[in-house]
Design an enzyme around this catalytic site. Structure first.
Site, PDB file in Angstrom:
ATOM      1  N   GLU D  76       0.801  -1.224   0.000  1.00 60.09           N
ATOM      2  CA  GLU D  76       0.000   0.000   0.000  1.00 60.09           C
ATOM      3  C   GLU D  76       0.839   1.282   0.000  1.00 60.09           C
ATOM      4  O   GLU D  76       0.393   2.322   0.515  1.00 60.09           O
ATOM      5  CB  GLU D  76      -0.958  -0.013   1.194  1.00 60.09           C
ATOM      6  CG  GLU D  76      -2.014  -1.118   1.078  1.00 60.09           C
ATOM      7  CD  GLU D  76      -3.151  -0.904   2.063  1.00 60.09           C
ATOM      8  OE1 GLU D  76      -4.251  -0.587   1.612  1.00 60.09           O
ATOM      9  OE2 GLU D  76      -2.933  -1.063   3.283  1.00 60.09           O
ATOM     10  N   HIS D  95      -0.799   5.182   8.087  1.00 61.63           N
ATOM     11  CA  HIS D  95      -2.000   4.430   7.699  1.00 61.63           C
ATOM     12  C   HIS D  95      -2.208   3.350   8.746  1.00 61.63           C
ATOM     13  O   HIS D  95      -1.270   2.625   9.094  1.00 61.63           O
ATOM     14  CB  HIS D  95      -1.815   3.791   6.323  1.00 61.63           C
ATOM     15  CG  HIS D  95      -2.857   2.755   6.005  1.00 61.63           C
ATOM     16  ND1 HIS D  95      -4.200   3.059   5.972  1.00 61.63           N
ATOM     17  CD2 HIS D  95      -2.765   1.423   5.734  1.00 61.63           C
ATOM     18  CE1 HIS D  95      -4.881   1.946   5.685  1.00 61.63           C
ATOM     19  NE2 HIS D  95      -4.029   0.943   5.547  1.00 61.63           N
ATOM     20  N   HIS D  97      -5.272   0.650  11.065  1.00 61.73           N
ATOM     21  CA  HIS D  97      -6.587   0.021  11.236  1.00 61.73           C
ATOM     22  C   HIS D  97      -6.956   0.037  12.720  1.00 61.73           C
ATOM     23  O   HIS D  97      -7.481  -0.945  13.239  1.00 61.73           O
ATOM     24  CB  HIS D  97      -6.558  -1.439  10.780  1.00 61.73           C
ATOM     25  CG  HIS D  97      -5.905  -1.726   9.469  1.00 61.73           C
ATOM     26  ND1 HIS D  97      -5.451  -2.975   9.122  1.00 61.73           N
ATOM     27  CD2 HIS D  97      -5.626  -0.926   8.403  1.00 61.73           C
ATOM     28  CE1 HIS D  97      -4.913  -2.935   7.912  1.00 61.73           C
ATOM     29  NE2 HIS D  97      -5.006  -1.708   7.450  1.00 61.73           N
ATOM     30  N   HIS D 165     -11.956  -0.446   6.356  1.00 64.55           N
ATOM     31  CA  HIS D 165     -10.521  -0.631   6.262  1.00 64.55           C
ATOM     32  C   HIS D 165      -9.756   0.045   7.402  1.00 64.55           C
ATOM     33  O   HIS D 165      -9.098  -0.624   8.183  1.00 64.55           O
ATOM     34  CB  HIS D 165     -10.079  -0.095   4.888  1.00 64.55           C
ATOM     35  CG  HIS D 165      -8.641  -0.294   4.551  1.00 64.55           C
ATOM     36  ND1 HIS D 165      -8.188  -0.338   3.268  1.00 64.55           N
ATOM     37  CD2 HIS D 165      -7.543  -0.426   5.321  1.00 64.55           C
ATOM     38  CE1 HIS D 165      -6.859  -0.513   3.256  1.00 64.55           C
ATOM     39  NE2 HIS D 165      -6.461  -0.570   4.494  1.00 64.55           N
TER      40      HIS D 165
END
Lengths: 239, 239, 239, 239
Positions: D76, D95, D97, D165
């Protein structure tokens, strides 16, 4: 208690509130100078978990420093100074953003005790909103005008929530303030879960609040929790 | 089992309930004297995580001390003494304020088991409210009159919630009492989350409660949990 | 992979599911014998956190023991044996009572994945209820008849919830099974919180489940999690 | 700051976001090369808790590698590269979760800050849904087309949720990005609990967001948290 003993206990309190996650990197505990009621002790601007006796500074009740020794103070000293000034009976103050009570602070929920151990929070916990009198700010209580407003919300009580921000707790000793901070959070956490079920909550009656409040202010109850917290926070060894 | 083995197991149980956070600084576990059913063992007033065999005292079933050895006892001895007096089959008792079951205690929710491991809590967990018979108190169960009232709420069962306060658990052994305390809390925690979704809960049927309850009272199930908890609480080493 | 490597990985898996709190004192992970698809390896009756290679026993697919070596087996072997018998593609199985998914298990909520990492749980997680076919039991799956019924609820999928009890997870490897167990729980935890807000949940679309499911079954994703879990569970050192 | 100092800080940030459980085995933090704004540093594909300086690779803003040194990169990368390309002011990106914000990500809830410490998340946190423009995918942002779409959802702000996500956070420094990530999660956690009570939430006013946002971007606030997190994550010793 002489000032150095008060400072030692204040350092321990910093470690305990950090260990119990009552504070994260922000929040502070202070104690009035036992030899001079016109001043109080507070750490320099630092996360409570890291505070040592070297970090403790002295401030006047208008929150001006006695001597900064080259260190940077917390900006929110007036939370403490203004409560000490308004309340000669108060010997210690805690300001915190304990995560579990923030859902009540952002819904302006006036909390009442539903647990006997939480009677120490008083009959009702008022919610002070900086916006009511001071409009749009960064929410920090950095002036004596704001501090006086917050102190007047606390009134003769021991606690207040601060909308969008956290809470303040006042007490007759450092141990009492940490105890009240712990059970203020627990009361909030339990109430929020109870509210999520939609069931009706039975709060303590006013008479129960008075009687249970007396009980938990006694040295026996405070001491039992304090002894354990000192061990948990690595201050004392388990004998 | 001789008294010294019972005392050793009681100390371990104190460490385990503290490690599992079934108690905080308050709450207590006790065991009946295996050589004298007219007395029971209980720690002096101290946080359970800190209790050692030196702290264990003996009490008569009216909760008067056999010999305090200069120590201060817990005030809520009658919770234990009155249950031992009313229930010759009960060999151990736990009183606790486990945080996760307090939302049910303050909403006077009569809990039923919804998990097979929680069948040990019985068909229904009654909620005892000190205010019903004793009016405004500090909620502590400090007299035999209050203890008898609570014992009668437990009846022939193994558990009761106490409104605004916590819970009490009775069992045939220390291991069984700790097991039931653990799964009483889990049942409460799971029910509260299920209630928050608004979905309909399927409880165990009465027949399932009976069958699963028998199962988990067997030494195999208790022993598997006890072995692990001893390791987790630092009592035993992992081989 | 030879049997001893499979046993080593199984012991590691026991430690990991215990460390991640996917199991408490109950629950088990098993692996099919890589040299003999007609048998599988499973620990003796013991809390997973304590399992060592000495504790691993071999069972036939009807869950009879190959050799107990004087040890007591878990009672719920048929959960595993029946799935291995019905599903030649399945190489590992986990049965657990993870606390966070129990609220869905007791409300008979058929779960769907709402997170890309949870696509591995399949399009829908069925809820198997022992009462439907077997009436009032102690809820344990101790016969091949019950095991076959549960296996048929799993069908060609990888997961099922068990009402009032827990869940079962099947996969092509021990690592995949642990991964799926972890994200099954996370999906449940996130859904329960989302449901408590009353807001509408957007689930993965069927196409997303297929595509994300393929992705997370790849060694790269599994390996990244497995490497970290081995370090966290104390199996491997951080280099 | 020279590149090696940036890499050191990036390794520390990886340990901190892992320690704070802002990431599990997945998620990543990156920093722009301080000597070459056309490239950025990112770990090889590995759980953040395990990342060392040996694992750091350099990528161009189109997310092609400068030199992989035989290692496998995260898939990613375009989340990061596309934001750096679109936003010359951004020096670091995270980034993740984080479990506590997923209930909002799956209900497409546009979050606003309700806590003064969360003003750093901006006036509104948009929810980007890969399905809107890219249909059924595995939800990973693995192409520059998807990365550009996500970057355009972030716009001039600092945060976005990603449906099903997780989230992305952009900032002027690694420390700011970790701080914003931490308080983005806290804001989500507190909002979800507040929503579960059904009470009306008072968000920060636009003026409060602006004023509190300025405050927490200052080195004093960031530094206080960073100092503590370094100690907690085992990077620095408590003096």
């Amino acid at each position: 208690m002489d000032p150095s003993a008060a400072i030692s206990e204040l350092v321990i309190a910093n470690r305990i509130v950090a260990h119990l996650k009552l504070v994260d990197s922000f929040g502070h505990v202070t104690v009035r100078n036992p030899e001079n009621p016109a001043s109080f002790f507070m750490a320099r601007s630092r996360a409570p978990s890291l505070v040592t006796s070297e970090d403790i500074l002295e401030f006047n009740l208008d929150s001006t420093p006695v001597d900064l020794r080259g260190m940077r103070p917390y900006a929110e000293r007036p939370i403490h100074g203004c409560i000490y000034r308004a309340r000669p009976d108060v010997m210690a103050v805690c300001h915190n953003h304990a995560h579990e009570l923030l859902p009540l602070a952002i819904t302006r929920t006036v909390m009442r005790p539903a647990l006997h151990t939480a009677a120490c929070i008083g009959h009702e916990v008022p919610v002070w909103d900086s916006r009511d009198h001071f409009g749009d700010t960064n929410l920090l209580v950095t002036t004596n005008e704001m501090g006086d407003s917050l102190a007047s919300a606390v009134g003769k009580g021991s606690t207040a929530l601060m909308r969008g921000h956290g809470s303040v707790i006042a007490g007759r000793s450092v141990q009492e303030v940490v105890f009240t901070t712990y059970y203020l959070r627990l009361n909030a956490e339990v109430l929020i879960k109870a509210m999520s079920t939609g069931k009706e909550i039975t709060y303590l009656s006013p008479g129960e609040v008075d009687r249970a409040g007396e009980l938990h202010a006694q040295p026996m109850a405070l001491g039992r929790a304090w002894e354990e917290w000192c061990v948990q926070a690595g201050i004392a060894k388990l004998s």
